[in-house]
Design a protein around this motif. Structure first.
Motif, PDB file in Angstrom:
ATOM      1  N   UNK A  31     -30.548  75.559  42.498  1.00 12.80           N
ATOM      2  CA  UNK A  31     -29.358  75.806  41.690  1.00 12.80           C
ATOM      3  C   UNK A  31     -29.106  74.649  40.730  1.00 12.80           C
ATOM      4  N   UNK A  32     -29.459  73.443  41.126  1.00 17.45           N
ATOM      5  CA  UNK A  32     -29.297  72.308  40.203  1.00 17.45           C
ATOM      6  C   UNK A  32     -30.284  72.408  39.042  1.00 17.45           C
ATOM      7  N   UNK A  33     -31.503  72.821  39.341  1.00 11.25           N
ATOM      8  CA  UNK A  33     -32.496  72.980  38.277  1.00 11.25           C
ATOM      9  C   UNK A  33     -32.095  74.115  37.339  1.00 11.25           C
ATOM     10  N   UNK A  34     -31.570  75.209  37.893  1.00  9.91           N
ATOM     11  CA  UNK A  34     -31.104  76.308  37.060  1.00  9.91           C
ATOM     12  C   UNK A  34     -29.962  75.850  36.155  1.00  9.91           C
ATOM     13  N   UNK A  35     -29.068  75.063  36.686  1.00  6.59           N
ATOM     14  CA  UNK A  35     -27.967  74.546  35.881  1.00  6.59           C
ATOM     15  C   UNK A  35     -28.484  73.707  34.719  1.00  6.59           C
ATOM     16  N   UNK A  36     -29.473  72.856  34.997  1.00 10.47           N
ATOM     17  CA  UNK A  36     -30.038  72.009  33.944  1.00 10.47           C
ATOM     18  C   UNK A  36     -30.709  72.844  32.860  1.00 10.47           C
ATOM     19  N   UNK A  37     -31.515  73.826  33.260  1.00  5.04           N
ATOM     20  CA  UNK A  37     -32.226  74.653  32.286  1.00  5.04           C
ATOM     21  C   UNK A  37     -31.264  75.487  31.440  1.00  5.04           C
ATOM     22  N   UNK A  38     -30.248  76.053  32.063  1.00  6.16           N
ATOM     23  CA  UNK A  38     -29.298  76.867  31.314  1.00  6.16           C
ATOM     24  C   UNK A  38     -28.514  76.033  30.316  1.00  6.16           C
ATOM     25  N   UNK A  39     -28.160  74.824  30.705  1.00  6.10           N
ATOM     26  CA  UNK A  39     -27.441  73.948  29.777  1.00  6.10           C
ATOM     27  C   UNK A  39     -28.316  73.567  28.584  1.00  6.10           C
ATOM     28  N   UNK A  40     -29.609  73.329  28.849  1.00  9.46           N
ATOM     29  CA  UNK A  40     -30.510  72.987  27.755  1.00  9.46           C
ATOM     30  C   UNK A  40     -30.684  74.165  26.796  1.00  9.46           C
ATOM     31  N   UNK A  41     -30.842  75.374  27.346  1.00 11.15           N
ATOM     32  CA  UNK A  41     -31.020  76.550  26.499  1.00 11.15           C
ATOM     33  C   UNK A  41     -29.756  76.902  25.721  1.00 11.15           C
ATOM     34  N   UNK A  42     -28.601  76.543  26.281  1.00  9.88           N
ATOM     35  CA  UNK A  42     -27.349  76.846  25.588  1.00  9.88           C
ATOM     36  C   UNK A  42     -27.243  76.093  24.265  1.00  9.88           C
ATOM     37  N   UNK A  43     -27.963  74.966  24.150  1.00 11.81           N
ATOM     38  CA  UNK A  43     -27.926  74.176  22.924  1.00 11.81           C
ATOM     39  C   UNK A  43     -28.820  74.754  21.820  1.00 11.81           C
ATOM     40  N   UNK A  44     -29.654  75.734  22.173  1.00 17.11           N
ATOM     41  CA  UNK A  44     -30.605  76.270  21.200  1.00 17.11           C
ATOM     42  C   UNK A  44     -29.963  77.219  20.208  1.00 17.11           C
ATOM     43  N   UNK A  45     -28.766  77.699  20.495  1.00 18.37           N
ATOM     44  CA  UNK A  45     -28.056  78.557  19.560  1.00 18.37           C
ATOM     45  C   UNK A  45     -28.599  79.962  19.467  1.00 18.37           C
ATOM     46  N   UNK A  46     -29.013  80.555  20.591  1.00 18.72           N
ATOM     47  CA  UNK A  46     -29.493  81.935  20.588  1.00 18.72           C
ATOM     48  C   UNK A  46     -28.359  82.894  20.224  1.00 18.72           C
ATOM     49  N   UNK A  47     -28.663  84.037  19.618  1.00 22.12           N
ATOM     50  CA  UNK A  47     -27.638  85.008  19.259  1.00 22.12           C
ATOM     51  C   UNK A  47     -26.880  85.500  20.495  1.00 22.12           C
ATOM     52  N   UNK A  48     -25.581  85.755  20.359  1.00 22.52           N
ATOM     53  CA  UNK A  48     -24.794  86.229  21.514  1.00 22.52           C
ATOM     54  C   UNK A  48     -25.352  87.506  22.130  1.00 22.52           C
ATOM     55  N   UNK A  49     -25.863  88.406  21.294  1.00 17.73           N
ATOM     56  CA  UNK A  49     -26.399  89.654  21.838  1.00 17.73           C
ATOM     57  C   UNK A  49     -27.589  89.392  22.754  1.00 17.73           C
ATOM     58  N   UNK A  50     -28.441  88.440  22.356  1.00 20.10           N
ATOM     59  CA  UNK A  50     -29.594  88.094  23.178  1.00 20.10           C
ATOM     60  C   UNK A  50     -29.150  87.481  24.496  1.00 20.10           C
ATOM     61  N   UNK A  51     -28.118  86.669  24.451  1.00 17.59           N
ATOM     62  CA  UNK A  51     -27.609  86.057  25.675  1.00 17.59           C
ATOM     63  C   UNK A  51     -27.061  87.113  26.623  1.00 17.59           C
ATOM     64  N   UNK A  52     -26.307  88.069  26.096  1.00 22.93           N
ATOM     65  CA  UNK A  52     -25.762  89.122  26.940  1.00 22.93           C
ATOM     66  C   UNK A  52     -26.866  89.993  27.535  1.00 22.93           C
ATOM     67  N   UNK A  53     -27.910  90.241  26.734  1.00 21.31           N
ATOM     68  CA  UNK A  53     -29.036  91.015  27.247  1.00 21.31           C
ATOM     69  C   UNK A  53     -29.712  90.272  28.395  1.00 21.31           C
TER      70      UNK A  53
END
Length: 544
Positions: A31-53
């Motif tokens: 869960x700590x590794x997942x938290x780190x990866x998700x935080x890093x990907x959140x900085x990439x600026x993916x479209x909201x629709x892609x995130x919801x998918x």
């Protein structure tokens, strides 16, 4: 936009209890590794629709892999309900890893507040206002926190497999203090009444004594690690304080006590490690600048007896001091000047020495009361909470006027309160409430002068020795809340402070003399205990 990723993390935390049932320790790492990866990907600026998918697909895959959740409702609905709470725990955990300033001076993790955490805390206070002070608050983040801790019971969390190592270099002289370095799993130090301090390394095996710090001409009564672990400060019965470099063991500075008395205890100011507070046998508390070796102007005060214990709260604005006459004093600490202002006095028990004080902002993630753990020679371990004030705020009235009323179990009058129409200055220097709490219902704030009220006590054996106790460092991620203490019955005792009956969680036996001090490393995998015969035992927690 980042909230979608937080929802994904909440889903992962919810399913975490189903992962690796025979190896629960891997759940925390996952869960700590997942938290780190998700935080890093959140900085990439993916479209909201892609995130919801992604969130939908993630929920479907987890549902197929582990089956439906046990509670009614979809994983998506559940994650939406706890998104703010999961952000509170997991964001703060990552802050600890990224920001070294977020680490406490005594090995405890200090809170790094951000807007979402402050808002959630304020909402919790409003929602659970009618609950008795000190009661358990069943927040929605509790399940995610338990998943991060391995989803095991408190008794299982604090089951020990036996002794990891025994240090006996100080045999025949008491070891009054043992401490792991801040946020370090394998570096340990202990001081002895033989006048020396040992620095020990537990890994690689076998554990070794790296160096012994010598220079004091009489017994060393106390010591403390700096926040960065590069220096140690020690106090001695020879009426001096010494500053040591932990890297090579050299004495950087020797500072005589301003009163010329035996020095009995010390602690770093948690925010500014350039300032150290010491207590002596002439009833004095002094704030000392270790860079200049001089006492800070206005940084001295007198107690009713020999000063045996010191402890700061996490922000470093409140200092507690205990003496051998049974009193605990609170002091307001001026962060800019180091000046001490005496605030409150509590008589624990007349004539019973207060040998240990430990402060904690939150007893557990589900019990929000700021608390103090106190050892006095009463054959009891005492848990106090800071008293809370009930402040009712309602405005505006029909006539356009505002109304603020205050009632509490301690003295409070209108001269302590003031406000403006915008609510930006609700309280003076005595109390503080955020403008976010301008609600129609009552709220509670903590009396920040250190007024204490006994919450409960636990039976131990202590009538004459300087026994110490601690809060467990990872308590905020556990179900329940545990404290550990030494005892004159030669055992180490664990108690659950939230369990109404049979609070004893575990007891470690192996010492041949009264156990004086205990210390956990940062991840609670090892516990060190010292006794009056000079033995230090390092206990290894059982891995499930």
């Amino acid at each position: 936009m980042a909230a979608v990723w937080q929802q994904g993390l909440a889903v992962d935390a919810r399913y975490n209890a189903y992962r690796t049932p025979t190896f629960p320790q891997f759940r925390t790492q996952y869960i700590r590794r997942r938290s780190q990866l998700l935080r890093e990907n959140a900085k990439a600026g993916h479209p909201p629709a892609l995130r919801r998918q992604y969130l939908r697909l993630r929920g479907q895959l987890l549902g197929q892999r582990y089956g439906p959740l046990s509670e009614p409702g979809s994983a998506r609905a559940y994650s939406n309900s706890i998104v703010r709470s999961s952000r509170t725990t997991l964001d703060r955990m990552e802050d600890f890893e990224d920001d070294p300033r977020a680490l406490g001076a005594r090995g405890h993790r200090r809170s790094v507040s951000r807007g979402s955490y402050q808002l959630q805390a304020q909402m919790n206070r409003a929602v659970y206002e009618d609950r008795p002070p000190g009661s358990v608050v069943p927040t929605s983040v509790a399940e995610a926190s338990r998943a991060m801790a391995g989803d095991t019971s408190l008794s299982e969390n604090y089951a020990f497999a036996g002794m990891y190592h025994v240090f006996d270099q100080h045999v025949d002289e008491a070891v009054p203090r043992v401490r792991f370095a801040n946020d370090d799993r394998h570096r340990l130090a202990c001081c002895s009444l033989d006048g020396s301090i040992s620095l020990c390394q537990l890994v690689p095996a076998p554990p070794t004594v790296l160096r012994v710090l010598r220079g004091h001409t009489r017994g060393v009564s106390d010591f403390a690690w700096s926040l960065s672990n590069d220096i140690l400060v020690s106090t001695s019965l020879d009426a001096t304080m010494r500053i040591w470099a932990s890297e090579d063991g050299r004495c950087i500075r020797e500072i005589p006590d301003p009163s010329g008395a035996e020095l009995l205890c010390c602690t770093f100011q948690p925010v500014n490690n350039n300032l150290t507070v010491v207590g002596n046998a002439k009833q004095n508390v002094h704030v000392v600048n270790i860079s200049t070796g001089k006492k800070v102007k206005g940084g001295s005060s007198k107690l009713t007896g020999r000063v045996l214990a010191l402890s700061f709260d996490a922000p470093g604005r409140l200092l507690w001091a205990g003496d051998d006459r049974g009193s605990v004093f609170s002091f307001l600490f001026d962060m800019a000047t180091g000046k001490l202002t005496k605030a409150k006095r509590l008589v624990v028990h007349e004539g019973s020495p207060v040998t240990s004080i430990s402060a904690r902002s939150w007893v557990s993630r589900e019990a929000r009361d700021p608390s103090l753990l106190i050892n006095a020679c009463l054959n009891k371990l005492l848990l106090y909470r800071l008293t809370r004030l009930r402040v009712e705020i309602q405005f505006p009235h029909d006539d356009g006027s505002d109304n603020i009323s205050c009632s509490s179990n301690s003295d409070c009058s209108s001269k302590h309160l003031y406000h403006t129409r915008c609510g930006q200055a609700l309280f003076g220097s005595t109390f503080h409430v955020s403008p976010c709490l301008i609600l129609s219902q009552p709220v509670r704030v903590v009396d920040n002068e250190g007024t204490l009220q006994l919450k409960r006590s636990f039976p131990i054996e202590q009538s004459s020795h300087p026994v110490r106790s601690i809060f467990c460092p990872l308590m905020s991620f556990r179900q329940g809340a545990c404290v550990v203490t030494g005892s004159e019955d030669m055992c180490v005792h664990f108690f659950d402070v939230e369990r109404a009956a049979k609070a004893a969680v575990n007891k470690l036996q192996g010492h041949s003399a009264p156990v004086l001090d205990v210390s956990f490393n940062c991840d609670e995998s090892l516990l060190a205990s010292s006794d009056a015969s000079g033995m230090v035992i390092v206990w290894r927690r059982e891995q499930k």
